[in-house]
Design a protein around this motif. Structure first.
Motif, PDB file in Angstrom:
ATOM      1  N   ARG A  93      -8.941  -3.459   6.199  1.00 34.32           N
ATOM      2  CA  ARG A  93      -9.144  -2.232   6.982  1.00 34.32           C
ATOM      3  C   ARG A  93      -7.809  -1.542   7.256  1.00 34.32           C
ATOM      4  N   ARG A  98       0.814  -1.218   0.000  1.00 37.42           N
ATOM      5  CA  ARG A  98       0.000   0.000   0.000  1.00 37.42           C
ATOM      6  C   ARG A  98       0.848   1.268   0.000  1.00 37.42           C
ATOM      7  N   ARG A 127       0.829   8.300  12.599  1.00 42.18           N
ATOM      8  CA  ARG A 127      -0.174   7.428  13.213  1.00 42.18           C
ATOM      9  C   ARG A 127       0.426   6.100  13.624  1.00 42.18           C
ATOM     10  N   ASP A 137      -3.397   5.360   4.461  1.00 43.16           N
ATOM     11  CA  ASP A 137      -3.240   6.643   3.781  1.00 43.16           C
ATOM     12  C   ASP A 137      -4.492   7.521   3.852  1.00 43.16           C
ATOM     13  N   SER A 138      -5.419   7.135   4.726  1.00 45.10           N
ATOM     14  CA  SER A 138      -6.615   7.963   4.894  1.00 45.10           C
ATOM     15  C   SER A 138      -6.336   9.063   5.902  1.00 45.10           C
ATOM     16  N   GLU A 139      -7.178  10.064   5.890  1.00 44.21           N
ATOM     17  CA  GLU A 139      -7.064  11.156   6.849  1.00 44.21           C
ATOM     18  C   GLU A 139      -7.428  10.634   8.244  1.00 44.21           C
ATOM     19  N   VAL A 140      -6.630  10.989   9.236  1.00 40.31           N
ATOM     20  CA  VAL A 140      -6.911  10.567  10.599  1.00 40.31           C
ATOM     21  C   VAL A 140      -8.007  11.460  11.169  1.00 40.31           C
ATOM     22  N   ARG A 141      -9.085  10.829  11.603  1.00 39.15           N
ATOM     23  CA  ARG A 141     -10.202  11.566  12.190  1.00 39.15           C
ATOM     24  C   ARG A 141     -10.536  10.950  13.533  1.00 39.15           C
ATOM     25  N   SER A 192      -6.836   0.430   4.232  1.00 35.56           N
ATOM     26  CA  SER A 192      -7.599   1.668   4.047  1.00 35.56           C
ATOM     27  C   SER A 192      -7.181   2.753   5.034  1.00 35.56           C
ATOM     28  N   LEU A 193      -6.670   2.364   6.201  1.00 38.53           N
ATOM     29  CA  LEU A 193      -6.276   3.351   7.212  1.00 38.53           C
ATOM     30  C   LEU A 193      -4.861   3.883   7.021  1.00 38.53           C
TER      31      LEU A 193
END
Length: 105
Positions: free
Chosen positions: A88, A22, A46, A94-98, A91-92
């Motif tokens: 999962r 990824r 993260r 390179d996604s925006e941390v919220r 997907s986490l």
């Protein structure tokens, strides 16, 4: 064991493959087996922590914790298969941390 994976064997290899595919060579990351029940992927912004849990009938399940700035911001799971868990994780990466907002009632 679901998918024949344990935190001290195949699971770690599957997580490592997912992260490497990824992210490629563009992001520094480290993977550590903190115990037989926990694997951590550390990235600059993260940390993803996989926890093994006993599921029904002795089958392993996993939960996934997303942490940023030293605090847990989201939890996911339980996952019954390694495929669902690594999907999962992917997907986490390179996604925006919220932050997840939740209340107990």
């Amino acid at each position: 064991m679901t998918d024949g994976a344990t935190a001290d064997g195949d699971l770690t290899a599957r997580i490592e493959t997912t992260v490497a595919e990824r992210l490629g060579d563009g992001v520094e990351w480290a993977l550590s087996e903190d115990s037989t029940d926990q694997v951590t992927v550390a990235l600059p912004d993260r940390r993803l922590v996989v926890h093994r849990r006993d599921g029904p009938a002795g089958v392993d399940h996993w939960t996934l914790e997303l942490a940023a700035d030293g605090a847990t911001v989201s939890k996911f799971g339980p996952f019954e298969t390694v495929d669902a868990l690594t999907e999962r994780i992917g997907s986490l990466l390179d996604s925006e941390v919220r932050y997840t907002v939740c209340c107990d009632g």
